[in-house]
Design a protein around this motif. Structure first.
Motif, PDB file in Angstrom:
ATOM      1  N   GLY A   1      10.209  -0.756  -0.690  1.00  0.00           N
ATOM      2  CA  GLY A   1      10.084  -2.146  -1.134  1.00  0.00           C
ATOM      3  C   GLY A   1       9.464  -2.215  -2.524  1.00  0.00           C
ATOM      4  O   GLY A   1       9.910  -2.984  -3.383  1.00  0.00           O
ATOM      5  N   ARG A   2       8.471  -1.390  -2.746  1.00  0.00           N
ATOM      6  CA  ARG A   2       7.800  -1.391  -4.054  1.00  0.00           C
ATOM      7  C   ARG A   2       8.708  -0.861  -5.156  1.00  0.00           C
ATOM      8  O   ARG A   2       8.488  -1.135  -6.329  1.00  0.00           O
ATOM      9  CB  ARG A   2       6.520  -0.560  -3.978  1.00  0.00           C
ATOM     10  CG  ARG A   2       5.451  -1.190  -3.086  1.00  0.00           C
ATOM     11  CD  ARG A   2       4.225  -0.310  -2.982  1.00  0.00           C
ATOM     12  NE  ARG A   2       3.620  -0.120  -4.290  1.00  0.00           N
ATOM     13  CZ  ARG A   2       2.836  -1.016  -4.886  1.00  0.00           C
ATOM     14  NH1 ARG A   2       2.565  -2.155  -4.296  1.00  0.00           N
ATOM     15  NH2 ARG A   2       2.334  -0.768  -6.075  1.00  0.00           N
TER      16      ARG A   2
ATOM     17  N   HIS B   1      11.922  -1.618  -5.097  1.00  0.00           N
ATOM     18  CA  HIS B   1      13.007  -2.607  -5.075  1.00  0.00           C
ATOM     19  C   HIS B   1      14.320  -2.012  -4.558  1.00  0.00           C
ATOM     20  O   HIS B   1      15.400  -2.317  -5.065  1.00  0.00           O
ATOM     21  CB  HIS B   1      13.204  -3.247  -6.453  1.00  0.00           C
ATOM     22  CG  HIS B   1      11.974  -3.937  -6.959  1.00  0.00           C
ATOM     23  ND1 HIS B   1      11.974  -4.798  -8.046  1.00  0.00           N
ATOM     24  CD2 HIS B   1      10.689  -3.896  -6.546  1.00  0.00           C
ATOM     25  CE1 HIS B   1      10.735  -5.248  -8.257  1.00  0.00           C
ATOM     26  NE2 HIS B   1       9.940  -4.709  -7.362  1.00  0.00           N
TER      27      HIS B   1
ATOM     28  N   GLU C   1      16.954  -1.946  -1.650  1.00  0.00           N
ATOM     29  CA  GLU C   1      17.391  -2.801  -0.539  1.00  0.00           C
ATOM     30  C   GLU C   1      17.335  -1.984   0.750  1.00  0.00           C
ATOM     31  O   GLU C   1      18.083  -1.017   0.920  1.00  0.00           O
ATOM     32  CB  GLU C   1      18.833  -3.286  -0.769  1.00  0.00           C
ATOM     33  CG  GLU C   1      18.996  -4.238  -1.949  1.00  0.00           C
ATOM     34  CD  GLU C   1      18.455  -5.632  -1.656  1.00  0.00           C
ATOM     35  OE1 GLU C   1      18.128  -5.921  -0.489  1.00  0.00           O
ATOM     36  OE2 GLU C   1      18.359  -6.423  -2.611  1.00  0.00           O
TER      37      GLU C   1
ATOM     38  N   TYR D   1       7.691  -8.094  -0.196  1.00  0.00           N
ATOM     39  CA  TYR D   1       8.798  -7.304  -0.761  1.00  0.00           C
ATOM     40  C   TYR D   1      10.115  -7.772  -0.148  1.00  0.00           C
ATOM     41  O   TYR D   1      10.528  -7.278   0.910  1.00  0.00           O
ATOM     42  CB  TYR D   1       8.562  -5.801  -0.498  1.00  0.00           C
ATOM     43  CG  TYR D   1       7.244  -5.342  -1.063  1.00  0.00           C
ATOM     44  CD1 TYR D   1       7.134  -4.987  -2.407  1.00  0.00           C
ATOM     45  CD2 TYR D   1       6.094  -5.320  -0.270  1.00  0.00           C
ATOM     46  CE1 TYR D   1       5.902  -4.607  -2.936  1.00  0.00           C
ATOM     47  CE2 TYR D   1       4.872  -4.944  -0.789  1.00  0.00           C
ATOM     48  CZ  TYR D   1       4.781  -4.592  -2.127  1.00  0.00           C
ATOM     49  OH  TYR D   1       3.574  -4.233  -2.652  1.00  0.00           O
TER      50      TYR D   1
ATOM     51  N   TRP E   1      13.004  -7.169  -0.621  1.00  0.00           N
ATOM     52  CA  TRP E   1      14.059  -6.145  -0.494  1.00  0.00           C
ATOM     53  C   TRP E   1      14.024  -5.494   0.871  1.00  0.00           C
ATOM     54  O   TRP E   1      14.948  -4.774   1.232  1.00  0.00           O
ATOM     55  CB  TRP E   1      13.860  -5.068  -1.586  1.00  0.00           C
ATOM     56  CG  TRP E   1      13.842  -5.675  -2.940  1.00  0.00           C
ATOM     57  CD1 TRP E   1      14.948  -5.922  -3.724  1.00  0.00           C
ATOM     58  CD2 TRP E   1      12.715  -6.171  -3.649  1.00  0.00           C
ATOM     59  NE1 TRP E   1      14.547  -6.540  -4.874  1.00  0.00           N
ATOM     60  CE2 TRP E   1      13.184  -6.706  -4.859  1.00  0.00           C
ATOM     61  CE3 TRP E   1      11.351  -6.231  -3.389  1.00  0.00           C
ATOM     62  CZ2 TRP E   1      12.350  -7.282  -5.809  1.00  0.00           C
ATOM     63  CZ3 TRP E   1      10.513  -6.795  -4.331  1.00  0.00           C
ATOM     64  CH2 TRP E   1      10.993  -7.314  -5.517  1.00  0.00           C
TER      65      TRP E   1
END
Ligand SMILES: Cc1cc2nc3c(=O)[nH]c(=O)nc-3n(C[C@H](O)[C@H](O)[C@H](O)COP(=O)(O)OP(=O)(O)OC[C@H]3O[C@@H](n4cnc5c(N)ncnc54)[C@H](O)[C@@H]3O)c2cc1C
Length: 283
Positions: free
Chosen positions: A24-25, A27, A29, A71, A73
């Motif tokens: 998530g950090r 980005h 998916e 996050y 994503w």
């Protein structure tokens, strides 16, 4: 409906959630599947997790879920992945509600413990019958702390516990009739008519890999874990493994929350690197 992701994670325990945070950090998916059969579910107190002394395992997961909301994503899906297969353009995962397509997969699906078939063990598992001296031994010192095991495991665990207690009775599983809760913590009734009273008892966890998905994908696995390299890569390109399901380089390395998180981070970092390579046309 088919959803498409750069990465899928099977398992929302410490390994999978830490991997989700890392992805998530970056980005990436990511979709995380979890059907909630956590290995430490029977324990109400978690030990040896820095900053979380005495907390419930569920509290750590709840904090992780809250943190992941930042996050977008990362999507969490509370469903079981039933099957996985390759379809030419990536991996297809099937859950009860949908089909999911992922370019990469992290197996963080944990293990099952094949407990000793001694009456009472299952009822006290995670309470006063325990697998890991690093996770729970200190809380029961000065003991007595019993070990129900034999061979190398009894020697190793008994040796560790003698640092915490001057009384560490060791008894072979074949000599035990039953275990039950008692005023001291646990009572071990022996086949010869004797009994041992202790604060707790340690037994071998006999962990078994949940290998259904790994088998679907033809990934090399041993009874003690899926084989991985230093970056968490399995024998199949595009599939990583982390946490208890992954084979440790040495069986003396504890299977624990922190080691699961560390391996989740390691695998996620390599997954993020693979996303970057493909995006930049470098692979
Ligand atoms: C009784 C007990 C007490 C423990 N206490 C401690 C402690 O105090 N401190 C400590 O550091 N360690 C402790 N441990 C060890 C710790 O629980 C594990 O090392 C850790 O949970 C491993 O994390 P994981 O993410 O690999 O697996 P898990 O936490 O087991 O999570 C795996 C998740 O994947 C899910 N899953 C599996 N297959 C699928 C599928 N096909 N689809 C969807 N989801 C799936 C499972 O349902 C589960 O929710 C304890 C272990 C036991 C047995």
């Amino acid at each position: 409906m088919t959803w498409k992701y750069q990465a899928a994670i099977i398992g929302g325990g410490p390994a999978g959630l830490q991997a989700a945070l890392t992805l998530g950090r970056m980005h990436v998916e990511t979709v995380v599947f979890d059907d909630g059969r956590y290995r430490n579910a029977s324990s109400s107190v978690m030990g040896n997790v820095l900053g979380w002394a005495g907390a419930e395992p569920a509290a750590l997961r709840a904090a992780a879920h809250e943190e992941l909301v930042a996050y977008p994503w990362v999507r969490r899906v509370p469903e079981r992945v039933e099957t996985a297969r390759e379809d030419g353009s990536g991996l297809v995962l099937v859950t009860p509600s949908a089909q999911w397509s992922a370019e990469r997969l992290l197996l963080a699906s944990g293990v099952d413990d094949a407990l000793l078939p001694i009456p009472g063990v299952r009822e006290l598992w995670g309470d006063t019958v325990l697998p890991c001296p690093y996770c729970h031994g200190h809380e029961f010192a000065p003991g007595p702390i019993a070990v129900i095991s034999d061979g190398g495991h009894a020697e190793h665990v008994g040796g560790l516990l003698r640092g915490l207690s001057s009384s560490v009775p060791v008894v072979a599983p074949a000599d035990v009739l039953s275990v039950s809760r008692s005023a001291t913590g646990v009572r071990i009734d022996l086949r010869d008519g004797g009994a041992i009273e202790a604060a707790c008892a340690f037994i071998p966890p006999n962990a078994r890999v949940r290998s259904g998905i790994a088998d679907d994908l033809g990934i090399r696995s041993a009874p003690e874990g899926i084989e991985i390299d230093a970056l968490g890569r399995t024998s199949r390109a595009g599939v990583w493994a982390a946490g208890d399901v992954a084979k440790r380089v040495d069986s003396r390395i504890p299977a624990a929350v922190v080691t699961a998180m560390a391996s989740g981070l390691t695998a996620a970092a390599d997954i993020a690197a693979s996303v970057a390579l493909v995006r930049d046309g470098r692979s």
